[in-house]
Design a protein around this motif. Sequence first.
Motif, PDB file in Angstrom:
ATOM      1  N   THR A 458       0.860  -1.180   0.000  1.00 45.88           N
ATOM      2  CA  THR A 458       0.000   0.000   0.000  1.00 45.88           C
ATOM      3  C   THR A 458       0.905   1.242   0.000  1.00 45.88           C
ATOM      4  O   THR A 458       2.093   1.144   0.334  1.00 45.88           O
ATOM      5  CB  THR A 458      -0.875   0.040   1.269  1.00 45.88           C
ATOM      6  N   PRO A 459       0.335   2.423  -0.319  1.00 51.64           N
ATOM      7  CA  PRO A 459       1.181   3.627  -0.329  1.00 51.64           C
ATOM      8  C   PRO A 459       1.859   3.876   1.023  1.00 51.64           C
ATOM      9  O   PRO A 459       2.956   4.427   1.078  1.00 51.64           O
ATOM     10  CB  PRO A 459       0.200   4.754  -0.661  1.00 51.64           C
ATOM     11  N   ASP A 460       1.234   3.438   2.137  1.00 49.62           N
ATOM     12  CA  ASP A 460       1.879   3.672   3.432  1.00 49.62           C
ATOM     13  C   ASP A 460       2.758   2.499   3.877  1.00 49.62           C
ATOM     14  O   ASP A 460       3.130   2.395   5.050  1.00 49.62           O
ATOM     15  CB  ASP A 460       0.848   4.051   4.498  1.00 49.62           C
ATOM     16  N   GLY A 461       3.085   1.622   2.942  1.00 48.09           N
ATOM     17  CA  GLY A 461       4.109   0.626   3.236  1.00 48.09           C
ATOM     18  C   GLY A 461       3.619  -0.620   3.951  1.00 48.09           C
ATOM     19  O   GLY A 461       4.405  -1.306   4.586  1.00 48.09           O
ATOM     20  N   ARG A 462       2.328  -0.939   3.796  1.00 47.22           N
ATOM     21  CA  ARG A 462       1.840  -2.201   4.366  1.00 47.22           C
ATOM     22  C   ARG A 462       1.665  -3.211   3.234  1.00 47.22           C
ATOM     23  O   ARG A 462       1.424  -2.839   2.087  1.00 47.22           O
ATOM     24  CB  ARG A 462       0.502  -1.990   5.082  1.00 47.22           C
ATOM     25  N   ASP A 463       1.755  -4.479   3.597  1.00 45.29           N
ATOM     26  CA  ASP A 463       1.529  -5.524   2.606  1.00 45.29           C
ATOM     27  C   ASP A 463       0.052  -5.485   2.203  1.00 45.29           C
ATOM     28  O   ASP A 463      -0.823  -5.594   3.067  1.00 45.29           O
ATOM     29  CB  ASP A 463       1.900  -6.884   3.225  1.00 45.29           C
ATOM     30  N   ALA A 464      -0.212  -5.308   0.903  1.00 49.85           N
ATOM     31  CA  ALA A 464      -1.603  -5.180   0.448  1.00 49.85           C
ATOM     32  C   ALA A 464      -2.289  -6.537   0.309  1.00 49.85           C
ATOM     33  O   ALA A 464      -3.456  -6.603  -0.083  1.00 49.85           O
ATOM     34  CB  ALA A 464      -1.637  -4.438  -0.885  1.00 49.85           C
ATOM     35  N   GLY A 465      -1.570  -7.614   0.625  1.00 46.97           N
ATOM     36  CA  GLY A 465      -2.167  -8.952   0.519  1.00 46.97           C
ATOM     37  C   GLY A 465      -2.606  -9.212  -0.905  1.00 46.97           C
ATOM     38  O   GLY A 465      -1.801  -9.158  -1.826  1.00 46.97           O
ATOM     39  N   HIS A 466      -3.902  -9.462  -1.075  1.00 47.68           N
ATOM     40  CA  HIS A 466      -4.398  -9.759  -2.425  1.00 47.68           C
ATOM     41  C   HIS A 466      -5.018  -8.546  -3.100  1.00 47.68           C
ATOM     42  O   HIS A 466      -5.677  -8.670  -4.135  1.00 47.68           O
ATOM     43  CB  HIS A 466      -5.385 -10.917  -2.375  1.00 47.68           C
ATOM     44  N   ASP A 467      -4.805  -7.353  -2.517  1.00 45.02           N
ATOM     45  CA  ASP A 467      -5.267  -6.133  -3.181  1.00 45.02           C
ATOM     46  C   ASP A 467      -4.170  -5.610  -4.100  1.00 45.02           C
ATOM     47  O   ASP A 467      -3.008  -5.963  -3.967  1.00 45.02           O
ATOM     48  CB  ASP A 467      -5.595  -5.046  -2.144  1.00 45.02           C
ATOM     49  N   ARG A 468      -4.577  -4.703  -4.969  1.00 40.98           N
ATOM     50  CA  ARG A 468      -3.578  -4.071  -5.839  1.00 40.98           C
ATOM     51  C   ARG A 468      -2.636  -3.188  -5.034  1.00 40.98           C
ATOM     52  O   ARG A 468      -3.050  -2.583  -4.050  1.00 40.98           O
ATOM     53  CB  ARG A 468      -4.270  -3.165  -6.838  1.00 40.98           C
ATOM     54  N   GLY A 469      -1.416  -3.100  -5.482  1.00 42.58           N
ATOM     55  CA  GLY A 469      -0.462  -2.223  -4.805  1.00 42.58           C
ATOM     56  C   GLY A 469       0.802  -2.069  -5.622  1.00 42.58           C
ATOM     57  O   GLY A 469       0.901  -2.558  -6.755  1.00 42.58           O
ATOM     58  N   GLU A 470       1.747  -1.387  -5.023  1.00 40.04           N
ATOM     59  CA  GLU A 470       3.058  -1.204  -5.654  1.00 40.04           C
ATOM     60  C   GLU A 470       3.820  -2.514  -5.605  1.00 40.04           C
ATOM     61  O   GLU A 470       3.922  -3.134  -4.539  1.00 40.04           O
ATOM     62  CB  GLU A 470       3.881  -0.194  -4.845  1.00 40.04           C
ATOM     63  N   LEU A 471       4.392  -2.908  -6.728  1.00 40.95           N
ATOM     64  CA  LEU A 471       5.245  -4.095  -6.721  1.00 40.95           C
ATOM     65  C   LEU A 471       6.537  -3.771  -5.974  1.00 40.95           C
ATOM     66  O   LEU A 471       7.259  -2.835  -6.351  1.00 40.95           O
ATOM     67  CB  LEU A 471       5.553  -4.527  -8.159  1.00 40.95           C
ATOM     68  N   VAL A 472       6.795  -4.536  -4.903  1.00 40.02           N
ATOM     69  CA  VAL A 472       8.034  -4.349  -4.141  1.00 40.02           C
ATOM     70  C   VAL A 472       8.733  -5.697  -3.998  1.00 40.02           C
ATOM     71  O   VAL A 472       8.127  -6.750  -4.214  1.00 40.02           O
ATOM     72  CB  VAL A 472       7.774  -3.763  -2.727  1.00 40.02           C
ATOM     73  N   CYS A 473       9.991  -5.632  -3.602  1.00 41.24           N
ATOM     74  CA  CYS A 473      10.724  -6.847  -3.277  1.00 41.24           C
ATOM     75  C   CYS A 473      11.357  -6.597  -1.907  1.00 41.24           C
ATOM     76  O   CYS A 473      12.086  -5.614  -1.740  1.00 41.24           O
ATOM     77  CB  CYS A 473      11.758  -7.133  -4.350  1.00 41.24           C
ATOM     78  N   VAL A 474      11.041  -7.468  -0.948  1.00 44.11           N
ATOM     79  CA  VAL A 474      11.393  -7.139   0.436  1.00 44.11           C
ATOM     80  C   VAL A 474      12.707  -7.746   0.914  1.00 44.11           C
ATOM     81  O   VAL A 474      13.157  -7.422   2.021  1.00 44.11           O
ATOM     82  CB  VAL A 474      10.237  -7.500   1.418  1.00 44.11           C
ATOM     83  N   THR A 475      13.290  -8.641   0.122  1.00 45.46           N
ATOM     84  CA  THR A 475      14.639  -9.117   0.470  1.00 45.46           C
ATOM     85  C   THR A 475      15.508  -9.055  -0.786  1.00 45.46           C
ATOM     86  O   THR A 475      14.990  -9.121  -1.904  1.00 45.46           O
ATOM     87  CB  THR A 475      14.641 -10.566   1.025  1.00 45.46           C
ATOM     88  N   PRO A 476      16.839  -8.943  -0.613  1.00 43.47           N
ATOM     89  CA  PRO A 476      17.687  -8.804  -1.798  1.00 43.47           C
ATOM     90  C   PRO A 476      17.678 -10.057  -2.668  1.00 43.47           C
ATOM     91  O   PRO A 476      17.461 -11.165  -2.158  1.00 43.47           O
ATOM     92  CB  PRO A 476      19.091  -8.588  -1.224  1.00 43.47           C
ATOM     93  N   PHE A 477      17.871  -9.877  -3.946  1.00 46.39           N
ATOM     94  CA  PHE A 477      18.188 -11.031  -4.801  1.00 46.39           C
ATOM     95  C   PHE A 477      19.254 -10.595  -5.797  1.00 46.39           C
ATOM     96  O   PHE A 477      19.404  -9.404  -6.078  1.00 46.39           O
ATOM     97  CB  PHE A 477      16.940 -11.684  -5.386  1.00 46.39           C
ATOM     98  N   PRO A 478      20.056 -11.550  -6.299  1.00 51.39           N
ATOM     99  CA  PRO A 478      21.319 -11.168  -6.937  1.00 51.39           C
ATOM    100  C   PRO A 478      21.195 -10.381  -8.231  1.00 51.39           C
ATOM    101  O   PRO A 478      22.173  -9.761  -8.653  1.00 51.39           O
ATOM    102  CB  PRO A 478      22.030 -12.505  -7.193  1.00 51.39           C
TER     103      PRO A 478
END
Length: 666
Positions: A458-478
Amino acid sequence: MSMQEEILWQPGPRELTQSAMARYRDWLVQEGHGPFHDYQDLHNWSVSHPSAFWGSIWRYTGVRASRDPDQVLDSTTMPGARWFAGARLNFAENLLRHAIHGNPSEEVVLETSESREDRRLDRATLLARVASLQAWLQEQGVTPGDRVAGVVGNTHEALVGMLATTGLGAIWSSASPDFGVSAIVDRFGQIEPKVLLLTNGYRYNGKVFDRTDQNRELSRQIPGIQRVLSLSMLPELGHPDDSLFVPWETALSAYPKATPIFEQLPADHPVYILYSSGTTGVPKCIVHGAGGMLLNHSKELLLHADLGAGDTFFYFTTTGWMMWNWLASGLLTGARLVLFDGSPAHPDLDCLWSLISRERVTHFGTSAKYLGNCRKADLEPGNTHDLSALRALFSTGSPLLPEDFDWVYHSVKADLMLSSISGGTDICGCFVGGTPLLPVRRGEIQCRMLGVDARAYTPDGRDAGHDRGELVCVTPFPAMPVRFWNDPDGARYRKSYFATYPGIWAHGDFIQFTPHGGAVIYGRSDATLNPGGVRIGTAEIYRQVETIAEVADSLVVGAPHEDGDVEVVLFVVMAPDQTLTPELEKRIRSRIRANASPRHVPARIHAVSQIPYTRSGKKVELAVARMLQGETDAENLGALANPESLQEIARCLALAGQDKSRPARP
Ligand SMILES: CC(=O)CC(=O)O
């Protein structure tokens, strides 16, 4: 919008037990991990144990390294996490591992081009050409960290250029020859390549494009060039009479007996520079590292795409799109590559399907737009061509419409893994895509990729679950970039991905994850244009339009088109006493076409009296883009210096909507 759920394809016993991903899952269990009841279980394990997961990919895919890493991942902090510290390896050596160790006479590349006869390369020939080019590049003084850039079609020379460059530890960067001089200078001017590989021309859609004047211009405008390697795609055009330019054949024939060189370098040593859209100035130069590309592409191509030795991989792409880099990585798997250089509609839209049939392509990738065009043209390739070898079809560039999922299963093949994949230039790979272990559902991307902890926020940085939201990645990947070029303190890098949510990668796509682990992407969450699947920065268009005397100011946005693609809409403020005449519209379009690319050309041009600006003096593209999508953004309106400008744009768009005579899309 409701989420689509209809299952169009189910994996069979082969996919569930014999696919590379199934075998990898079983191997993990033997190694003491799991058990994994389904793909979701496997994905959960991969993101909650990043070191174990990426270490397992290193071992399972058999990375060639002269020194293994001391540690897979040093921390989970973003940005800054370091992958595979202590390792020494070479990217090209890994791509060429089947050429080095396999049957030398096996065909590895088929190149088919509108500009010349087909070329076929076996493994020994590919290796020999890489070695000869390396010797010549060394003679030009190319050493690890130097840049070699190509403005070339998707021909075998581009592949040889990339392998030779990265084998030496230098950095490869490419652009498609249909880009205008300033679009190329905007990119390569920043990275100052020592050697430039240029094609003297090409044929596209039956027409000849002579590049010799542009090539002279590029060699003058791009700083740092020591030599231009000149490719004679159209021999009748010749080479410039200039000692800076060396014909490709001359360079390679000077070193017929060279042996390949594979510099052993750290895993984060750069191999590619790709370019962002450049919405706020010149394009950003995104630097990708050897280890990240290697491990992520191995995972994506071997496991998710189920590509391997004996397969034939054809991705329809130019060298200016990251899907070219993805295609090249197909070599990692032992597959044969099909390189296509030309128009997908010449002599007709059937030509790619004929190629797939003729070459017994097993894995075909393209843009969603191309599939949509085939649907609209009522093609029935499954009836008109022998597609018996085809097992997987990939689509990207823009979201694949549910109707196009239907078309693929109805008109191409019923038993096919259709992978709608999405990620982008920033990671030269995918966040979400396909897997042989799950069904394909209408309108949905199958899964999050292994090792990628993608969520919707969500815009305030919560996991939107199954709602639409900003695509983020919460842990690094190479596959996250190792850095940006000319960004010594990393400020641009942090601003690009970590400004929205501190410590969390925000990608800029608007996404929804479905309850069964699939995903639907609703487009870019910012104002970047993306017509035909090619990401375009608005600044590239401003640079052309605002140097035309009659135009005082301008704003450009992408508007959703009914075919699911995006069309470029340009608003101009005329200079005093000027009007937007059809002649001027034509001039604007041809300038953009010549200096940027045909894809940058606006479908619609409207004259308005003012452009919306924020109070801090920035053009407000986002609010206009949202208006075109039928949304209003109160927050943005509040930030505007002249909100009335948006009302004028709205009125102008409403009038344009009633005007049925607006020009066809370019
Ligand atoms: C994988 C992708 O996301 C490719 C693209 O659309 O640029």
